[in-house]
Write a protein that holds these residues in place. Structure first.
Motif, PDB file in Angstrom:
ATOM      1  N   ALA A   1      39.425  40.985  39.969  1.00 49.93           N
ATOM      2  CA  ALA A   1      39.501  39.644  40.659  1.00 49.93           C
ATOM      3  C   ALA A   1      38.177  39.128  41.009  1.00 49.93           C
ATOM      4  CB  ALA A   1      40.213  39.727  42.002  1.00 49.93           C
TER       5      ALA A   1
ATOM      6  N   PHE B   1      43.572  41.762  52.806  1.00 49.45           N
ATOM      7  CA  PHE B   1      43.277  41.396  51.465  1.00 49.45           C
ATOM      8  C   PHE B   1      42.458  40.072  51.596  1.00 49.45           C
ATOM      9  CE2 PHE B   1      45.704  37.384  51.536  1.00 49.45           C
ATOM     10  CZ  PHE B   1      46.648  37.864  52.615  1.00 49.45           C
ATOM     11  N   ARG B   2      41.727  39.935  50.688  1.00 47.23           N
ATOM     12  CA  ARG B   2      40.619  38.822  50.245  1.00 47.23           C
ATOM     13  C   ARG B   2      41.382  37.630  49.401  1.00 47.23           C
ATOM     14  NH1 ARG B   2      34.823  39.683  49.071  1.00 47.23           N
ATOM     15  NH2 ARG B   2      34.423  39.053  51.190  1.00 47.23           N
TER      16      ARG B   2
ATOM     17  N   LEU C   1      37.963  54.011  43.822  1.00 45.20           N
ATOM     18  CA  LEU C   1      37.652  53.006  42.602  1.00 45.20           C
ATOM     19  C   LEU C   1      38.809  51.935  42.522  1.00 45.20           C
ATOM     20  CD1 LEU C   1      36.873  55.379  39.516  1.00 45.20           C
ATOM     21  CD2 LEU C   1      35.292  54.353  41.113  1.00 45.20           C
ATOM     22  N   GLU C   2      38.668  50.771  42.110  1.00 44.33           N
ATOM     23  CA  GLU C   2      39.363  49.577  42.218  1.00 44.33           C
ATOM     24  C   GLU C   2      39.745  49.164  40.767  1.00 44.33           C
ATOM     25  OE1 GLU C   2      38.854  46.601  45.114  1.00 44.33           O
ATOM     26  OE2 GLU C   2      39.040  48.284  46.840  1.00 44.33           O
ATOM     27  N   ASN C   3      40.169  49.930  39.995  1.00 43.18           N
ATOM     28  CA  ASN C   3      40.365  49.300  38.594  1.00 43.18           C
ATOM     29  C   ASN C   3      41.643  48.458  38.684  1.00 43.18           C
ATOM     30  OD1 ASN C   3      38.784  51.847  38.018  1.00 43.18           O
ATOM     31  ND2 ASN C   3      38.834  50.576  36.035  1.00 43.18           N
ATOM     32  N   ARG C   4      41.888  47.319  38.019  1.00 48.38           N
ATOM     33  CA  ARG C   4      42.794  46.753  38.097  1.00 48.38           C
ATOM     34  C   ARG C   4      44.296  47.489  37.617  1.00 48.38           C
ATOM     35  NH1 ARG C   4      43.647  41.149  34.941  1.00 48.38           N
ATOM     36  NH2 ARG C   4      45.496  40.556  36.171  1.00 48.38           N
TER      37      ARG C   4
ATOM     38  N   PRO D   1      43.280  56.518  43.632  1.00 43.99           N
ATOM     39  CA  PRO D   1      42.042  56.015  43.531  1.00 43.99           C
ATOM     40  C   PRO D   1      40.730  56.657  44.173  1.00 43.99           C
ATOM     41  CG  PRO D   1      43.192  54.990  45.220  1.00 43.99           C
ATOM     42  CD  PRO D   1      44.041  55.992  44.718  1.00 43.99           C
TER      43      PRO D   1
ATOM     44  N   ILE E   1      34.605  43.680  52.062  1.00 43.38           N
ATOM     45  CA  ILE E   1      35.945  43.690  52.328  1.00 43.38           C
ATOM     46  C   ILE E   1      36.471  44.961  51.927  1.00 43.38           C
ATOM     47  CG2 ILE E   1      35.946  42.805  49.630  1.00 43.38           C
ATOM     48  CD1 ILE E   1      38.918  42.495  52.055  1.00 43.38           C
TER      49      ILE E   1
ATOM     50  N   VAL F   1      48.059  35.521  43.563  1.00 43.37           N
ATOM     51  CA  VAL F   1      48.822  36.301  44.336  1.00 43.37           C
ATOM     52  C   VAL F   1      48.253  36.277  46.095  1.00 43.37           C
ATOM     53  CG1 VAL F   1      49.828  38.305  44.820  1.00 43.37           C
ATOM     54  CG2 VAL F   1      49.669  37.704  42.545  1.00 43.37           C
ATOM     55  N   THR F   2      47.128  36.446  45.800  1.00 47.54           N
ATOM     56  CA  THR F   2      46.468  36.752  47.250  1.00 47.54           C
ATOM     57  C   THR F   2      46.367  35.253  48.009  1.00 47.54           C
ATOM     58  OG1 THR F   2      44.344  36.577  46.174  1.00 47.54           O
ATOM     59  CG2 THR F   2      45.084  38.724  47.078  1.00 47.54           C
TER      60      THR F   2
ATOM     61  N   GLN G   1      41.447  39.915  29.420  1.00 46.55           N
ATOM     62  CA  GLN G   1      42.002  39.899  30.762  1.00 46.55           C
ATOM     63  C   GLN G   1      42.829  41.206  31.418  1.00 46.55           C
ATOM     64  OE1 GLN G   1      42.670  37.586  33.179  1.00 46.55           O
ATOM     65  NE2 GLN G   1      41.154  36.466  32.066  1.00 46.55           N
TER      66      GLN G   1
ATOM     67  N   VAL H   1      39.967  42.847  33.642  1.00 44.95           N
ATOM     68  CA  VAL H   1      39.189  42.093  34.461  1.00 44.95           C
ATOM     69  C   VAL H   1      39.543  42.047  36.108  1.00 44.95           C
ATOM     70  CG1 VAL H   1      40.218  39.894  34.310  1.00 44.95           C
ATOM     71  CG2 VAL H   1      37.740  40.076  34.627  1.00 44.95           C
TER      72      VAL H   1
END
Ligand SMILES: Cc1cc2nc3c(=O)[nH]c(=O)nc-3n(C[C@H](O)[C@H](O)[C@H](O)COP(=O)(O)OP(=O)(O)OC[C@H]3O[C@@H](n4cnc5c(N)ncnc54)[C@H](O)[C@@H]3O)c2cc1C
Ligand code: SF4
Ligand code: SF4
Ligand code: FES
Lengths: 370, 296
Positions: free
Chosen positions: A298, B93-94, B256-259, B282, B139, B99-100, A293, A296
């Motif tokens: 969304a 946001f999608r 980049l969209e790393n968590r 990013p 998105i 949270v979203t 987790q 990962v």
């Protein structure tokens, strides 16, 4: 603040140019602890609970247990608790009011931590004082006095001497005590903070020139030996992100995260909201790169989709990325991850394997051309 | 839309990094306006509750923030407005997770938390005087849209501007009214496309995947910079087309969209190789991304 300044650790800023040497009689250690409590410090020390020895807040010197090797958990939770509130909020009608945290850094003493744990603190300062300042770590660090004790024993999981430390190294300690004879601790006073405390207690004596710390820790040093060659690790990691070796050594790992929780230098965390009917809080909780987790997205996409990549991350972070970014190895050889892994994944064996691979793959010395 | 903006160039001496003692404490923002973009995407106009804060707040185009729905959690979104707009910020946001979903349910006038601005920004100085090609998928228009408005607000600093935007279906196109507004302008080329099967009877744009349409467009690569954001598969197939057109890896910019969690280089979550995406990114060039282990 420049990056260079940011990297100055709490210890470096306060360090004395020359350690001051004093002595302390072993029976006075209890008096010292009581003095600390009387002076209003919170005192954390190793406490024995059945088979377990852990760092706890104590209320009297009788609770302290200083025998054996290091504790199950490191004292990192004093600075970086398993869970802590970083702010609170209240809902009032249509509005929200924020509450900042106060008084989270009372004067504190950590007594009886081992040199490997003391050494972890300035290593972690580099991160929490890097650019953005984490006041929860930093202010507690400034308010805490570290009185550590040199190791005279070790087990087969300990490897401080292989990462540039020693059973009697002073890194991170304000005061390091080494039992040099049955009736004498040698006290190396490393910082102004340490000197102030020594002054306040009035329990320390002038040290004679004959005290030999190295002789006291010689036996344990011999036992520790050199378990791998640190100089070979990073050069190999620099080149071998992709290597079958990773699959081989992480095969047994079940991703339980124990290695990260017991580790004094693992610092990954999560920020989690907690809600009550009219308010709540944001908590900073320990987390671990060993969990799926952790990364990962969304969308369900996971950049580190398997335990091989997650375990590689742990080793890469400690022995390559952190040294590259912050100039220190993120491991003090405390041996906890080796000792407590339920699957016997063994960091010493892994690092040793890397040394062997690097010996096999790179000529140790480029042959001289004639 | 354009009339509401302040068009003077923001003169920013810094990244707008704020000096709060507690780096985890958010600022309060009021949701001023909500627009539903697609069945699962909304955009929001946000203003700081504290007027002084709104006046003094500055950021650079391309930076991101951490947005808190109190009691639910914190999510990372790009600030999809341009640094040239000073009276509010926007996010888009999608609805994908806890949270979203909670943010989706909120109304105008509600309060959320904001930490930021964080991360690096588009290399605007390098882009000035060049032809700019914007490519976005799904998105991922918001992180490109902020730079599109930045370039349009300061139009004479840039040469030709072209936008290629694709989505799965017509319903999935975000910022439709702005796409129409851009299409009407004669100083920007706009090409929109939907995946085969995603068109409606009255669809006037292209039908086809972004890389294919890009090949047809075949924009010139000399004195040009391409900005590409989209799902990993789109990027994977778009890059070779750009290379084929002659774009150098250094002249292709992506995000980049790393968590993330902390956004400030502490929590370890966004660490990829020697990079912390929240601090070093990013935004990266294709050349920089190529040096990273494939963990994004
Ligand atoms: C720099 C950066 C910029 C970004 N900008 C944007 C942006 O502008 N707009 C945008 O929309 N997103 C953006 N993202 C992605 C965005 O941060 C995530 O989509 C969002 O935080 C995740 O939604 P959540 O918080 O509701 O998920 P959470 O509720 O926090 O969920 C946590 C995790 O649980 C899992 N999960 C929870 N619910 C589901 C579900 N229903 N299905 C599958 N998995 C689930 C997912 O693994 C998810 O990551 C950005 C990310 C980064 C790093
Ligand atoms: S190495 Fe051992 S302790 Fe660490 S996650 Fe794997 S199984 Fe758990
Ligand atoms: S990685 Fe293992 S040996 Fe190194 S500091 Fe952490 S727990 Fe100790
Ligand atoms: S998001 Fe926490 S380190 Fe980058």
């Amino acid at each position: 603040m420049s990056d260079e300044e940011a990297k100055v650790t709490v210890q470096e800023a306060e360090k004395k140019s020359q350690p001051v040497l004093k002595t302390l009689r072993p029976e006075n250690l209890s008096v010292l602890i009581q003095k600390g409590l009387d002076l209003g410090y919170k005192v954390f020390a190793p406490v024995k609970d059945g088979e377990l020895v852990t760092f706890e807040q104590i209320s009297g010197p009788g609770e302290v247990f200083l025998e054996g090797i290091t504790t199950r958990m490191s004292p990192k939770s004093v600075f970086f608790p398993r869970t802590e509130k970083v702010f609170s909020y209240r809902i009032a009608k249509e509005d929200i009011a924020l509450g900042d945290q106060k008084d989270f850094a009372p004067p504190t003493i950590i007594l009886g931590c081992r040199p490997c744990d003391a050494a972890s603190l300035p290593i972690m300062d580099r991160l929490f004082r890097w650019d953005y300042q984490d006041r929860f770590w930093n202010e507690r660090r400034e308010a805490t006095l570290i009185v550590s004790i040199s190791c005279l024993e070790c087990d087969e999981a300990c490897f401080c001497t292989s990462v540039g430390l020693a059973p009697d190294s002073t890194e991170g300690s304000d005061i390091l005590l080494t039992l040099v004879s049955r009736d004498q601790y040698l006290a190396e006073i490393m910082t102004d903070k340490g000197a102030d405390f020594v002054e306040k207690t009035g329990l320390f004596d002038q040290a004679g020139a004959d005290l030999d710390k190295a002789a006291a820790t010689k036996a344990v040093r011999g036992k520790l030996g050199q378990r791998f060659d640190l100089d070979k690790i990073k050069p190999w990691l620099d080149e071998n992100y992709e290597h079958d070796f990773w699959k081989e050594v992480t095969r047994m790992c079940i991703g339980c995260g124990i290695c990260t929780y017991v580790c004094p230098t693992c610092h990954c965390f999560d920020l989690v909201d907690e809600a009550h009917y009219d308010g709540g809080a944001k908590n900073k909780n320990w987390d671990a790169c060993q969990f799926a987790q952790f990364t990962v997205h969304a969308s369900g996409h996971n950049p580190r989709p398997d335990q091989v990549s997650r375990h590689r991350q742990r080793i890469m972070h400690k022995y390559k990325y952190y040294p590259d970014n912050l100039g220190a190895t993120l491991c003090t050889g405390c041996g906890r991850c080796v000792r407590h892994c339920p699957m016997e994944v063994n960091l010493i064996r892994i690092l040793n394997g890397i040394c062997e691979l690097s010996a096999g793959e790179l000529p140790a010395e480029a042959p001289e051309s004639k | 839309m354009a009339e509401q903006m302040k068009l003077e160039e923001a003169t920013l001496s810094d990244t707008g990094k704020d000096d709060l003692d507690n780096i985890y404490l958010p600022h309060l923002m009021v949701i001023q306006e909500i627009a539903q973009e697609t069945p699962d995407v909304k955009s929001m106009k946000l203003v700081f509750k504290d007027e002084e804060m709104q006046k003094n707040f500055s950021f650079r185009t391309g930076q991101f923030g951490e947005f808190t729905v109190f009691g639910v959690g914190e999510s990372t979104f790009n600030i999809c407005s341009s640094q040239t707009w000073r009276d509010h910020i926007e996010c888009c946001f999608r609805k994908v997770g806890r949270v979203t979903k909670a943010l989706w349910e909120m109304n105008e006038g509600d309060i959320i938390g904001f930490r930021g601005p964080y991360g690096n920004w588009y290399p605007v100085e390098r882009m000035e005087g060049k032809n700019i090609l914007f490519i976005a998928g799904g998105i991922a228009l918001p992180p490109v849209r902020c730079m599109i408005w930045h370039a349009l607000d300061l139009r004479d600093k840039f040469k030709d501007i072209a936008i290629l935007y694709g989505a799965r279906s017509v319903a999935d196109l975000v910022f439709k009214r702005e796409l129409e507004e851009w299409e009407k302008r004669d100083d920007v080329t706009v090409v929109t496309t939907v995946d085969p099967g995603g068109e409606t009877p009255d669809w006037k744009g292209k039908i086809g995947f972004v890389p294919t349409v890009l090949k047809e467009m075949s924009p010139r690569s000399d004195n040009a910079i391409a900005l590409v954001c989209g799902p990993p598969v789109m990027i994977k197939f778009t890059l070779p087309v750009l290379y084929g057109l002659g774009f150098a890896k250094e002249d292709i910019i992506t995000s980049l969209e790393n968590r993330m969690k902390c956004g400030v280089g502490k929590c370890g979550r966004c660490n990829v190789g020697n990079v912390y995406v929240c601090k070093d990114g990013p935004i990266f060039t294709a050349a920089q991304v190529e040096l990273l282990p494939e963990e994004y």
